[in-house]
Structure formats: structure tokens, C-alpha cells
Design an enzyme around this catalytic site. Structure first.
Site, PDB file in Angstrom:
ATOM      1  N   LYS A  77       0.821  -1.212   0.000  1.00 26.10           N
ATOM      2  CA  LYS A  77       0.000   0.000   0.000  1.00 26.10           C
ATOM      3  C   LYS A  77       0.857   1.264   0.000  1.00 26.10           C
ATOM      4  O   LYS A  77       0.594   2.203  -0.759  1.00 26.10           O
ATOM      5  CB  LYS A  77      -0.944  -0.024   1.209  1.00 26.10           C
ATOM      6  N   THR A  79       3.907   1.483  -1.023  1.00 25.85           N
ATOM      7  CA  THR A  79       4.603   1.501  -2.313  1.00 25.85           C
ATOM      8  C   THR A  79       3.713   2.096  -3.397  1.00 25.85           C
ATOM      9  O   THR A  79       4.158   2.926  -4.205  1.00 25.85           O
ATOM     10  CB  THR A  79       5.032   0.074  -2.696  1.00 25.85           C
ATOM     11  N   ARG A 100       2.538   8.464   6.918  1.00 24.56           N
ATOM     12  CA  ARG A 100       2.850   8.320   8.342  1.00 24.56           C
ATOM     13  C   ARG A 100       4.334   8.015   8.530  1.00 24.56           C
ATOM     14  O   ARG A 100       5.001   7.518   7.633  1.00 24.56           O
ATOM     15  CB  ARG A 100       2.030   7.176   8.943  1.00 24.56           C
ATOM     16  N   LYS A 111       6.795  -6.546  10.517  1.00 27.71           N
ATOM     17  CA  LYS A 111       6.182  -5.895   9.365  1.00 27.71           C
ATOM     18  C   LYS A 111       7.200  -5.196   8.469  1.00 27.71           C
ATOM     19  O   LYS A 111       7.012  -5.032   7.274  1.00 27.71           O
ATOM     20  CB  LYS A 111       5.138  -4.882   9.856  1.00 27.71           C
ATOM     21  N   ALA A 279      -3.449   1.783  12.856  1.00 28.08           N
ATOM     22  CA  ALA A 279      -4.884   1.760  12.557  1.00 28.08           C
ATOM     23  C   ALA A 279      -5.603   0.627  13.286  1.00 28.08           C
ATOM     24  O   ALA A 279      -6.825   0.664  13.410  1.00 28.08           O
ATOM     25  CB  ALA A 279      -5.111   1.627  11.060  1.00 28.08           C
ATOM     26  N   PHE A 307      -3.512  -0.106   7.273  1.00 26.73           N
ATOM     27  CA  PHE A 307      -4.116  -1.423   7.060  1.00 26.73           C
ATOM     28  C   PHE A 307      -5.244  -1.364   6.027  1.00 26.73           C
ATOM     29  O   PHE A 307      -5.174  -0.600   5.071  1.00 26.73           O
ATOM     30  CB  PHE A 307      -4.556  -2.036   8.392  1.00 26.73           C
ATOM     31  N   PHE A 387       3.004  -8.514  -8.658  1.00 24.19           N
ATOM     32  CA  PHE A 387       4.196  -9.191  -8.165  1.00 24.19           C
ATOM     33  C   PHE A 387       4.746 -10.092  -9.271  1.00 24.19           C
ATOM     34  O   PHE A 387       4.002 -10.539 -10.149  1.00 24.19           O
ATOM     35  CB  PHE A 387       3.872 -10.032  -6.920  1.00 24.19           C
ATOM     36  N   TRP A 415       6.629  -0.816  -8.038  1.00 25.57           N
ATOM     37  CA  TRP A 415       7.790  -1.376  -7.330  1.00 25.57           C
ATOM     38  C   TRP A 415       8.954  -1.536  -8.309  1.00 25.57           C
ATOM     39  O   TRP A 415      10.086  -1.169  -8.008  1.00 25.57           O
ATOM     40  CB  TRP A 415       7.444  -2.733  -6.704  1.00 25.57           C
TER      41      TRP A 415
END
Length: 562
Positions: A77, A79, A100, A111, A279, A307, A387, A415
Site C-alpha cells: 500500500k 509503495t 505516516r 512488518k 490503525a 491497514f 508481483f 515497485w
């Protein structure tokens, strides 16, 4: 024999990128050197004077990036947020990003960081993911200074008649440390203080983090700090920071932390990285002051919420928009083939293998989040974050499913390709902003009861069939009403992995109950936290923390950070 090209890590990409001096980034926004406070060559804070000068400018367009429920497979997210900002600039739209700040808890835990990934990152990546400009440390210090002043007040005679069994203010640390969840302090005799039970929250769960992220300016910050509830008296009356007399000292400790941090992406898109509430246990959005400032500086602002849409986006819409005085003009809903297959029952170890039935089953999760975004009346685009392991059949199936279900959709490759990989997404976002009608609305009215606000979120956003309140929560509902706090919004503390409050229920669970075990008034922040299930405000480390792979060489070069 063809050899597969080695894929560089995020930190290798970041370390090879050439940054511009942050003064140049500020200049691109029309800011002069006197408008910023330099933190080295590549980081700066915006001065209060520069922010005030922007007040009368019109707002740009606000784009909110959210996602399906996260899985260990990763959604990317942040990215996509960074890549979309780069892509909008590359198609000629003056754009900023508002993110953030990463917490050291997940960075050192499981994470990882939160500075984007691949060729869609904010820089300097190592600084942002570690100590940055010290904002989170300032919040930790303010939190613990308040805790010390509370215990000192009791030790020095307790004029406020604080019931030491009803002190609600916890100490804080920005590291996952389960051993500190419940502790005993003040042992060792009379000169060491008054013994009592205590505990630690992770710093990003501190109400001070929420207050800093929702404050409009220093005066508003001070007022919000003063309203925070820290304890109850022996007569069961609330005790505030103002009662303790600590609000001035706390504001002093936070005076620089309130200033937004200016950095840049790999492609030199300006980014304000500021504030970092989780969150799942807080409201999950970057600071109001950073988002509002970005809206004054550029035509488009890309921000994210924490999230999935059931947590971060819901809280952005119901809590942050009021403090911000603005609402999103478009939403980007991030989904991946990998995560959807996990929601459909495929094991993480098998995600590289094509599995259309699992993908089809997992799409129920995406469907629910689409329904949620539609509730708020904001147009959206689904971003399929590609991906390398995704098969053409899976990507085609997902793309066609989105179109057949009436959603704008874009295959995104930021990415690997940075802004260029997000230009199609950028074009579609601009198109819906310019052509689709926005009819933003919050899910509930302020005046409905706290329990009805909770039910509204549980039924409409999670898809629950029932809400159960513990005996403790039912008693707290009455206290909240009697104390006049019933008009505040609710901030649901819930697992991020499931629409339910059971992290193991993936996909789109049905016929489930949401269990409200406790309510915590956060009067400074301006909401009531409802703790569900087993969600923790101090996480623990996994069996193999990411910290095990981190190191620094004799020249100060960082490795293992991602």
C-alpha cells in the site's frame, strides 16, 4: 544458460538513489530556505510561519490509498502511494505525498518499515525507518513525563485524591515488548514512590500520538493535551492533564514534533512524512497539519490510511475528515493476487503457484471493501499491485472481475518501474476526480449513542451480524453517557487481518459477532476507543524478529533494513 537477474533489495535501491538537497525540494514547492528548519542535507521541518502563510490558498485534490485486509504476503500500500505520487507528477500534475512515520516496533519486529519499496520509496529510507527527526521519541518522552508527574503527585500528597487503582495513563516505548504489558512499579520502600500496577503501550498507541496527529496548531495541541483523561478520583470523577498541571510542559516537549517533516521520493516528488498512529489500535492516519499543508502547496495530494479499508479508511472518513476540514476526492483500493489467494485459502508457501479457485474465493474480501468505500460516496479505482510471481491468467482474471463488478481498475508496477509503472493508475484517478460525482458522507451522526456508532461500523463495514458488549463495556457505556462524551466518534481497535475480530477468519466471514471488551475515552484526541477481541496495545516480537538481520558496517552503512 540464462541466469535470473538478481533483484536488488529495497535498501540497496535506496542507497543507490541520488537525492536532491532538501532546499531544492522546498524550492520546487515555492518555499524558501527561511521557511524550513534543516535536519541535515536531506530532511527538514516546515516552520510554523511558512504553514501560516498558506492558510488562504485553495485546497488541491485529495487521494486516499487504502487496501484489502493485509496478509503476510504483503499488499504494498505504501509503495503504491509513493508510486502514484511519482506517476501524477510524471503526467504533469503538481503532486505531493503525505505519509505516516514508521514505528520502530514493526520495523524491528515483523512488518518492516513504511517508506515504500522498490523504485517507489521515500528517502532517506534508513533515517525515516529509524529515528528520523525524533518525533516519535519526543512523543515517548512526553508520554512518560506525564506518567512521572502523575506518580509524583500521588507521592507528594495526592491533593486530587487520585485512586491509584484507577490510573488509566500508561507508560510508552516504541519497541514491541510484551514483558511490559503489565508491571508493578514503586517497589522498594517509601522514598521510591507508591506501589501500584502499571503497564506500557507502544508509543504509536499513546493518546499523545493521536492528539499530535489531529491538532491544528500549537494552541489546539495544548488544549487537546489538557483534556486527556489520566485517572479517576476516589469519587470516580475524571482527572485530566490540566488538573495535573502538565499540559504546558508536554506542549513544550512536542513543539518541534508538531512541525511536518519534508523529504523526497526516489524521483524527487516532495513528501511530508509526519505522525504515525497504528490503525488497528488507533486512528491510523498521518497528521492533519501535514495533510492540510500539502493540500495548500500542490494540486494533488496522495495520502494513505493504515491497514485495510475496514480500519484505516473507515477512521479517515469518520474521524480525520472532520479535523481536516476536507474529504477524499478519490480512493485507491490496493489488492494483490498473492493476498487474495491467501484470503481464498492458499498457504503462503504456495503463493508462487497459480491457483484461480483460491483467487476467486479471496475476491470476496475485495468485494466487501468495495462496498465499504461506496458507503462513503467517494469514487474509487482498484490498483492491482503486480508481483513477479503473478501468472497472466491470474492477473487477467482479477482485472476482468473488477471491470465486471463496475470498478475502474489499473495494473500497477511501481515497485519495479517507479512512477512510470503507475501512469495508467494516475490517469484513471485523475479521470474519476474530474468526471465522477463525489457525495461524501460519514457513516453515523454525532448524536447517536456510542453503542449505535459501534454497531453501525460493525454491521456496515465489517459485515458482522451481532455486537456483544462485555459487562465491563456496558458499565463504561453508561459512564461515557453520564460524563457527556456520547457525541464523540468511535475508534475501533481490531485485528487488521480479518473483517472480524478473529485474525484467523480470512476472506469474507459471515454470521459472526464483534466482541467489545472495553471502552477507553480519549478526550484529547476526541474519540472513544472500543477494544475488540484480543487486540493488544503493546505488541510482542515474533520468533525471528527482523532485527536479527540488521547490521551496520564500520563506515555506518546499514544493511538488513527493509
Amino acid at each position: 544458460m540464462n541466469q535470473r537477474k538478481k533483484v536488488p533489495t529495497d535498501i540497496e535501491i535506496a542507497q543507490e538513489a541520488e537525492m536532491l538537497p532538501i532546499k531544492d525540494i522546498a524550492n520546487s514547492l515555492g518555499l524558501m530556505e527561511e521557511d524550513i528548519d534543516l535536519y541535515g542535507r536531506y530532511k527538514a521541518k516546515l516552520s510554523y510561519e511558512s504553514i501560516k502563510k498558506l492558510e488562504d490558498r485553495p485546497d488541491g485534490k485529495l487521494i486516499l490509498v487504502t487496501s484489502i485486509n493485509p496478509t503476510p504476503a504483503g499488499e504494498g500500500k505504501s509503495t503504491v502511494t509513493v508510486g502514484l505520487g511519482d506517476a501524477l507528477n510524471s503526467i504533469g500534475k503538481k503532486t505531493m505525498i503525505a505519509l505516516r512515520e514508521p514505528s520502530l516496533g514493526p520495523t524491528m519486529g515483523i512488518k518492516g518499515g513504511a517508506a515504500g519499496g522498490g523504485y517507489a520509496q521515500v528517502l532517506p529510507m534508513e533515517d525515516i525507518n529509524l529515528h528520523f527527526t525524533g518525533d516519535i521519541h519526543a512523543i515517548t518522552t512526553a508520554n512518560n513525563a506525564l506518567a512521572a508527574m502523575i506518580d509524583n503527585h500521588i507521592h507528594q500528597g495526592n491533593d486530587l485524591e487520585i485512586d491509584q487503582r484507577r490510573i488509566t495513563w500508561k507508560r510508552a516505548l516504541d519497541i514491541n515488548d510484551r514483558a511490559l504489558r503489565q508491571i508493578v512499579i514503586g517497589l522498594g520502600g517509601p522514598v521510591q514512590g507508591v506501589p501500584r500496577e502499571d503497564g506500557f503501550d507502544i508509543t504509536v498507541a499513546s493518546e499523545i500520538m493521536a492528539v499530535l496527529c489531529l491538532a491544528n496548531d500549537l494552541n489546539d495541541l495544548k488544549k487537546r493535551l489538557g483534556r486527556m483523561i489520566v485517572a479517576y478520583t476516589i469519587h470516580k470523577e475524571p482527572v485530566t492533564v490540566e488538573d495535573i498541571g502538565a499540559q504546558g510542559a508536554l506542549a513544550l516537549l512536542l513543539k518541534d514534533a508538531l512541525k511536518p517533516n519534508l523529504v523526497q521520493t526516489i524521483e524527487h516528488t516532495p513528501a511530508l512524512v509526519h505522525g504515525g498512529p497504528f490503525a488497528n489500535i488507533a486512528h491510523g492516519c498521518n497528521s492533519v497539519i501535514a495533510t492540510r499543508t500539502a493540500l495548500k502547496l500542490t494540486d494533488y495530494v496522495v495520502t494513505e490510511s493504515g491497514f485495510g479499508a475496514d480500519l484505516g479508511a473507515e477512521k479517515f472518513m469518520n474521524i480525520k475528515t472532520e479535523a481536516l476540514g476536507a474529504s477524499p476526492d478519490a480512493v485507491v483500493l490496493v489488492a494483490t493476487v498473492r493476498a487474495l489467494k491467501m484470503h481464498g485459502g492458499q498457504d503462503k508457501a504456495d503463493l508462487a503457484n497459480e491457483n484461480l479457485p483460491a483467487l476467486e474465493k479471496g475476491l470476496e474480501n475485495l468485494q466487501k471493501h468495495m462496498e465499504t468505500i461506496r458507503l462513503f460516496g467517494v469514487p474509487f479505482v482498484i490498483a492491482i499491485n503486480k508481483f513477479m510471481t503473478d501468472s497472466e491468467a491470474e492477473l487477467s482474471y482479477l482485472f476482468n472481475w473488477c471491470e465486471n463488478n463496475g470498478a475502474a481498475v489499473s495494473l500497477t508496477e511501481v515497485w519495479e518501474n517507479g512512477g512510470k509503472g503507475g501512469e495508467d493508475l494516475a490517469g484513471k484517478v485523475v479521470s474519476i476526480i474530474e468526471n465522477d460525482e463525489k457525495s461524501f458522507k460519514r457513516l453515523y451522526d454525532k448524536q447517536v449513542s456510542i453503542e449505535d456508532k459501534i454497531r453501525t461500523v460493525a454491521f456496515n463495514v465489517y459485515g458482522a451480524s451481532e455486537v456483544e458488549f462485555s459487562t465491563k463495556a456496558e458499565k463504561q457505556l453508561k459512564e461515557i453517557k453520564d460524563l457527556g462524551w456520547g457525541s464523540l466518534p468511535v475508534c475501533m481497535a481490531k485485528t487488521q487481518y480479518s473483517l472480524s475480530d478473529d485474525a484467523k477468519k480470512l476472506g469474507r466471514p459471515r454470521d459472526f459477532s464483534i466482541h467489545i471488551r472495553e471502552l477507553r475515552p480519549k478526550i484529547g484526541a476526541g474519540f472513544i476507543v472500543a477494544l475488540t477481541g484480543e487486540v493488544m496495545t503493546m505488541p510482542g516480537l515474533p520468533k525471528k524478529p527482523a532485527a536479527y538481520g540488521m547490521d551496520v558496517d564500520e563506515n555506518g552503512n546499514v544493511s538488513g533494513l527493509y
